[in-house]
Design a protein around this motif. Sequence first.
Motif, PDB file in Angstrom:
ATOM      1  N   ILE A  90      31.619  33.787  38.943  1.00 37.14           N
ATOM      2  CA  ILE A  90      32.359  33.227  40.076  1.00 37.14           C
ATOM      3  C   ILE A  90      33.760  33.832  40.138  1.00 37.14           C
ATOM      4  O   ILE A  90      34.458  33.722  41.145  1.00 37.14           O
ATOM      5  CB  ILE A  90      32.400  31.684  39.984  1.00 37.14           C
ATOM      6  CG1 ILE A  90      30.967  31.120  40.003  1.00 37.14           C
ATOM      7  CG2 ILE A  90      33.222  31.071  41.119  1.00 37.14           C
ATOM      8  CD1 ILE A  90      30.878  29.641  39.659  1.00 37.14           C
ATOM      9  N   PHE A  91      34.191  34.520  39.090  1.00 36.99           N
ATOM     10  CA  PHE A  91      35.545  35.062  39.024  1.00 36.99           C
ATOM     11  C   PHE A  91      35.944  35.865  40.259  1.00 36.99           C
ATOM     12  O   PHE A  91      37.011  35.617  40.830  1.00 36.99           O
ATOM     13  CB  PHE A  91      35.713  35.898  37.746  1.00 36.99           C
ATOM     14  CG  PHE A  91      37.114  36.386  37.523  1.00 36.99           C
ATOM     15  CD1 PHE A  91      38.149  35.496  37.274  1.00 36.99           C
ATOM     16  CD2 PHE A  91      37.404  37.740  37.561  1.00 36.99           C
ATOM     17  CE1 PHE A  91      39.449  35.935  37.054  1.00 36.99           C
ATOM     18  CE2 PHE A  91      38.694  38.194  37.358  1.00 36.99           C
ATOM     19  CZ  PHE A  91      39.722  37.297  37.106  1.00 36.99           C
ATOM     20  N   PRO A  92      35.124  36.806  40.736  1.00 36.35           N
ATOM     21  CA  PRO A  92      35.542  37.551  41.942  1.00 36.35           C
ATOM     22  C   PRO A  92      35.733  36.654  43.171  1.00 36.35           C
ATOM     23  O   PRO A  92      36.569  36.942  44.016  1.00 36.35           O
ATOM     24  CB  PRO A  92      34.410  38.555  42.177  1.00 36.35           C
ATOM     25  CG  PRO A  92      33.686  38.641  40.880  1.00 36.35           C
ATOM     26  CD  PRO A  92      33.861  37.322  40.200  1.00 36.35           C
ATOM     27  N   VAL A  93      34.982  35.573  43.254  1.00 34.47           N
ATOM     28  CA  VAL A  93      35.133  34.638  44.372  1.00 34.47           C
ATOM     29  C   VAL A  93      36.509  33.984  44.296  1.00 34.47           C
ATOM     30  O   VAL A  93      37.239  33.908  45.294  1.00 34.47           O
ATOM     31  CB  VAL A  93      34.021  33.562  44.351  1.00 34.47           C
ATOM     32  CG1 VAL A  93      34.245  32.515  45.433  1.00 34.47           C
ATOM     33  CG2 VAL A  93      32.651  34.207  44.468  1.00 34.47           C
ATOM     34  N   VAL A  94      36.887  33.522  43.104  1.00 35.69           N
ATOM     35  CA  VAL A  94      38.184  32.875  42.915  1.00 35.69           C
ATOM     36  C   VAL A  94      39.314  33.879  43.167  1.00 35.69           C
ATOM     37  O   VAL A  94      40.296  33.552  43.827  1.00 35.69           O
ATOM     38  CB  VAL A  94      38.272  32.244  41.507  1.00 35.69           C
ATOM     39  CG1 VAL A  94      39.671  31.710  41.229  1.00 35.69           C
ATOM     40  CG2 VAL A  94      37.234  31.132  41.365  1.00 35.69           C
ATOM     41  N   GLN A 112      55.176  31.202  43.937  1.00 32.73           N
ATOM     42  CA  GLN A 112      53.719  31.151  43.835  1.00 32.73           C
ATOM     43  C   GLN A 112      53.301  31.736  42.498  1.00 32.73           C
ATOM     44  O   GLN A 112      54.057  32.443  41.852  1.00 32.73           O
ATOM     45  CB  GLN A 112      53.050  31.933  44.965  1.00 32.73           C
ATOM     46  CG  GLN A 112      53.259  33.448  44.871  1.00 32.73           C
ATOM     47  CD  GLN A 112      52.658  34.179  46.048  1.00 32.73           C
ATOM     48  OE1 GLN A 112      53.118  34.033  47.160  1.00 32.73           O
ATOM     49  NE2 GLN A 112      51.650  34.971  45.797  1.00 32.73           N
ATOM     50  N   SER A 113      52.091  31.411  42.078  1.00 32.79           N
ATOM     51  CA  SER A 113      51.558  32.035  40.871  1.00 32.79           C
ATOM     52  C   SER A 113      50.881  33.339  41.280  1.00 32.79           C
ATOM     53  O   SER A 113      50.446  33.497  42.421  1.00 32.79           O
ATOM     54  CB  SER A 113      50.546  31.115  40.179  1.00 32.79           C
ATOM     55  OG  SER A 113      49.400  30.936  40.978  1.00 32.79           O
ATOM     56  N   VAL A 114      50.839  34.279  40.358  1.00 35.08           N
ATOM     57  CA  VAL A 114      50.153  35.553  40.600  1.00 35.08           C
ATOM     58  C   VAL A 114      49.227  35.823  39.425  1.00 35.08           C
ATOM     59  O   VAL A 114      49.429  35.317  38.323  1.00 35.08           O
ATOM     60  CB  VAL A 114      51.140  36.734  40.789  1.00 35.08           C
ATOM     61  CG1 VAL A 114      51.965  36.548  42.042  1.00 35.08           C
ATOM     62  CG2 VAL A 114      52.026  36.913  39.589  1.00 35.08           C
ATOM     63  N   LEU A 115      48.225  36.611  39.661  1.00 29.50           N
ATOM     64  CA  LEU A 115      47.267  36.988  38.638  1.00 29.50           C
ATOM     65  C   LEU A 115      47.520  38.447  38.285  1.00 29.50           C
ATOM     66  O   LEU A 115      47.520  39.308  39.165  1.00 29.50           O
ATOM     67  CB  LEU A 115      45.841  36.810  39.188  1.00 29.50           C
ATOM     68  CG  LEU A 115      44.692  36.898  38.202  1.00 29.50           C
ATOM     69  CD1 LEU A 115      44.787  35.806  37.142  1.00 29.50           C
ATOM     70  CD2 LEU A 115      43.362  36.775  38.949  1.00 29.50           C
ATOM     71  N   GLU A 122      50.029  44.726  35.403  1.00 30.24           N
ATOM     72  CA  GLU A 122      50.100  45.090  36.825  1.00 30.24           C
ATOM     73  C   GLU A 122      49.286  44.126  37.683  1.00 30.24           C
ATOM     74  O   GLU A 122      48.372  43.456  37.205  1.00 30.24           O
ATOM     75  CB  GLU A 122      49.576  46.516  37.016  1.00 30.24           C
ATOM     76  CG  GLU A 122      50.426  47.557  36.329  1.00 30.24           C
ATOM     77  CD  GLU A 122      49.870  48.974  36.492  1.00 30.24           C
ATOM     78  OE1 GLU A 122      50.641  49.907  36.257  1.00 30.24           O
ATOM     79  OE2 GLU A 122      48.685  49.130  36.851  1.00 30.24           O
ATOM     80  N   SER A 123      49.618  44.110  38.972  1.00 29.65           N
ATOM     81  CA  SER A 123      48.852  43.336  39.947  1.00 29.65           C
ATOM     82  C   SER A 123      47.440  43.886  40.063  1.00 29.65           C
ATOM     83  O   SER A 123      47.190  45.050  39.745  1.00 29.65           O
ATOM     84  CB  SER A 123      49.525  43.402  41.319  1.00 29.65           C
ATOM     85  OG  SER A 123      50.797  42.821  41.273  1.00 29.65           O
TER      86      SER A 123
END
Length: 152
Positions: A90-94, A112-115, A122-123
């Motif tokens: 499900i990770f790519p969906v999130v 905001q939070s970033v992943l 890196e982003s």
Amino acid sequence: MLEHTSLPGSECPVARTLEAIGDRWSLMIIRDAFDDIRRFSEFQKSLGVAKNILASRLKKLVEVGVFDVCPASDGSAYKEYVLTNKGREIFPVVVSMRQWGERFLFEAGETQSVLLDKASGESLMPIEVRSASGQRLGPTDCRRVRVVASDL
């Protein structure tokens, strides 16, 4: 008021996915699991969700195979909710939902939070839909057809 219609028999994969994991709390629980939250109390503290709702959502996520319930990794009497392979997929969906929210739901100057990629810091690159040959596809480049699952 509209009645909720159950969709587990639908031929639409989107409808079935929404039935399995599509409510707000289920997706937030899954998001937290990707941040290595595993215990009921940790989910409850992170999300601030009522215990009865959390228990209900976790039970359903176990039933649909997103989580396994395992003994605590530290040897204590607690149980942990561990993502299964099905759950990890499900990770790519999130990430896709996160990236859409980053682009469209925050004003300049808002926190905001970033992943980020753990290894590089890196982003992430934006998630894209691509054909089997690697060509980027949009909604008008795709069509739905009906097939029997064993034909896939």
